[in-house]
Design an enzyme around this catalytic site. Structure first.
Site, PDB file in Angstrom:
ATOM      1  N   HIS A   1      63.578  43.753  -5.261  1.00  0.00           N
ATOM      2  CA  HIS A   1      62.985  42.508  -5.776  1.00  0.00           C
ATOM      3  C   HIS A   1      62.923  41.400  -4.728  1.00  0.00           C
ATOM      4  O   HIS A   1      63.879  40.625  -4.601  1.00  0.00           O
ATOM      5  CB  HIS A   1      63.749  42.058  -7.020  1.00  0.00           C
ATOM      6  CG  HIS A   1      63.491  42.989  -8.152  1.00  0.00           C
ATOM      7  ND1 HIS A   1      62.434  42.831  -9.030  1.00  0.00           N
ATOM      8  CD2 HIS A   1      64.099  44.138  -8.511  1.00  0.00           C
ATOM      9  CE1 HIS A   1      62.418  43.818  -9.891  1.00  0.00           C
ATOM     10  NE2 HIS A   1      63.420  44.637  -9.598  1.00  0.00           N
TER      11      HIS A   1
ATOM     12  N   CYS B   1      58.920  47.421  -7.506  1.00  0.00           N
ATOM     13  CA  CYS B   1      59.804  48.193  -8.394  1.00  0.00           C
ATOM     14  C   CYS B   1      59.018  49.209  -9.239  1.00  0.00           C
ATOM     15  O   CYS B   1      58.607  50.217  -8.707  1.00  0.00           O
ATOM     16  CB  CYS B   1      60.664  47.256  -9.227  1.00  0.00           C
ATOM     17  SG  CYS B   1      62.267  48.013  -9.561  1.00  0.00           S
TER      18      CYS B   1
ATOM     19  N   GLU C   1      61.355  38.769  -4.968  1.00  0.00           N
ATOM     20  CA  GLU C   1      61.376  37.466  -5.666  1.00  0.00           C
ATOM     21  C   GLU C   1      62.802  37.088  -6.054  1.00  0.00           C
ATOM     22  O   GLU C   1      63.044  35.968  -6.520  1.00  0.00           O
ATOM     23  CB  GLU C   1      60.481  37.519  -6.903  1.00  0.00           C
ATOM     24  CG  GLU C   1      61.082  38.153  -8.149  1.00  0.00           C
ATOM     25  CD  GLU C   1      61.200  39.687  -8.089  1.00  0.00           C
ATOM     26  OE1 GLU C   1      60.816  40.279  -7.065  1.00  0.00           O
ATOM     27  OE2 GLU C   1      61.683  40.277  -9.069  1.00  0.00           O
TER      28      GLU C   1
END
Ligand SMILES: NC(=O)CC[C@H](N)C(=O)O
Length: 425
Positions: free
Chosen positions: A397, A313, A399
């Site tokens: 993202h 990001c 994660e």
């Protein structure tokens, strides 16, 4: 001077626009309340104290609301998030510093909050905007209500606004600056003036959210929740993680994949990082405008080619700039857990978690830099690779937290990058 509107009445003002394109008149927009204090309607008494609040946007619209969090007056950029769940991870994602988050899911708070779902130790966003706050909180992991959590953290939260109408406005006009206030002494004109005299562009928001000194991170994803573990070979890699506002789940996933991680502040000198002899370097997510932090771009430049690097990001945007590309502000960005992304190398589509207002302009990138991922909603650049320098990055993202796990494989790709680089050196 007055504007006609079907939404409500118009207050004349003499304010001049801060930037072009907006009408200056204040327009009061109302939403019928979904909740009531009265038991006469058959609904139970609300278990939180409410008081009046207002959201005043820079386009002159005023949104009367009820507050269920901290009192006060805050200024920020308003963005909408389409995730259905995960409000606690969103509240603790440091990338939201300088922003109010409006949740498009009409009811929030149902599962309360718990200690395990924090993405950082603090809430850095400026406030939460929702349609309806759940009257009851029920979850086996819950330790407190959302209202108590916001109040304890001195964070503003408002409900009873027409979040659909505001979202349509943001989609049409782009992200808007605004002021949330519970202070009745402040006039609408004052709040409008405040919202028009501030801008998120060009502000370094990273230095407020980054850690102040290096530390070791050891927590893995709890075995109860871990996944994708079959292909891990047990090898260990030394990773330096630059903290531009890092989410804990990035660190947990790296740790689960066998990384020994030292987290360092955003201003940590590249020369010091290299002395630690890392197998790889991670540039994390983080709030605000990537062009406002040239020192971070310089650090990234100094590290390029010295070890495999992975940007997530904000980290991806800084890498884009360090490689010679440009970033730009999107109209209203991407904030949600259902963004389709195509992996150009495999042709596969991942449903991804996203949270960003800026993007890398692929046309500005030099030869040799490959766009590996594309956001299928708008064709924007969602991932980069520069094999010559062992660079990989994602605009979204992997994660998740909150969000789907489709992109978790990217952590494995970073491990492979470090492994190949180690074998060839
Ligand atoms: N999640 C992030 O890292 C956000 C990146 C950057 N602040 C943006 O808004 O685009």
């Amino acid at each position: 001077m007055a504007a006609t509107t079907t939404l409500g009445f118009v207050l004349p003002t003499g304010l001049s626009p801060r930037r072009g394109g907006f009408r200056v008149s204040l327009i009061r927009c109302s939403a019928s309340p979904l909740t009531t204090n009265s038991t006469a309607s058959g609904l139970v008494e609300k278990p939180w104290n409410t008081y009046d609040a207002r959201l005043v946007l820079e386009d002159g619209s005023i949104w009367p609301a009820k507050s269920f969090g901290a009192p006060g007056t805050r200024i920020a950029e308003l963005v909408f998030n389409t995730s259905l769940t995960g409000y606690q991870e969103i509240l603790t994602d440091p990338s939201y510093a300088g922003q109010f988050v409006l949740m498009t899911n009409p009811q929030i708070g149902n599962t309360g909050v718990n200690l395990d779902d924090e993405e950082s130790e603090q809430c850095f966003l400026a406030g939460l905007v929702i349609r309806s706050l759940s009257i009851s909180t029920s979850n086996w992991r819950c330790t407190k209500t959302l209202a108590d959590y916001l109040t304890e953290r001195n964070l503003m939260g408002v409900y009873d606004l027409d979040t659909r109408a505001i979202t349509r406005r943001l989609r049409e006009e782009g992200s808007l600056n605004g002021v949330l206030s519970t202070e009745q002494t402040k006039t609408d004109e004052e709040l409008l003036h405040m919202s028009r005299s501030w801008d998120i562009v060009g502000i370094d928001l990273i230095s407020d959210v980054s850690c102040k000194s290096p530390y070791e991170w050891v927590n893995k994803t709890d075995p109860e929740w871990d996944f994708n573990s079959a292909s891990r070979d047990g090898a260990s890699y030394r990773v330096i993680a630059y903290d531009f506002g890092i989410k804990h789940n990035i660190l947990r996933r790296l740790s689960s994949y066998g990384c020994q991680i030292t987290v360092v502040p955003s201003t940590f000198p590249a020369s010091e990082a290299l002395k630690m002899n890392p197998d790889g370097i991670l540039f994390s997510n983080g709030p605000g405008d990537p062009s406002a932090v040239p020192y971070a771009v310089e650090t990234v430049k100094e590290l390029l080619g010295k070890a495999p690097v992975y940007g997530i990001c904000m980290g991806h945007q800084l890498l884009g700039q360090a490689l010679g590309g440009k970033t730009f502000k999107m109209k209203f960005g991407h904030h949600g857990g259902n963004h389709p992304v195509r992996n150009n190398r495999t042709g596969q589509v991942e449903i991804s978690a996203q949270n960003h207002n800026y993007a890398v302009d692929p046309a500005s990138l030099p030869g040799g830099v490959e766009v590996t991922h594309v956001n299928l909603n708008d064709g924007s650049c969602a991932g980069l690779s520069f094999p010559e320098m062992n660079v990989m990055s994602l605009q979204y993202h992997p994660e998740a937290s909150p969000g789907p796990h489709d992109s978790d494989n990217a952590f494995k790709e970073f491990i492979e990058l470090m492994k190949r680089s180690k074998q060839s050196s």
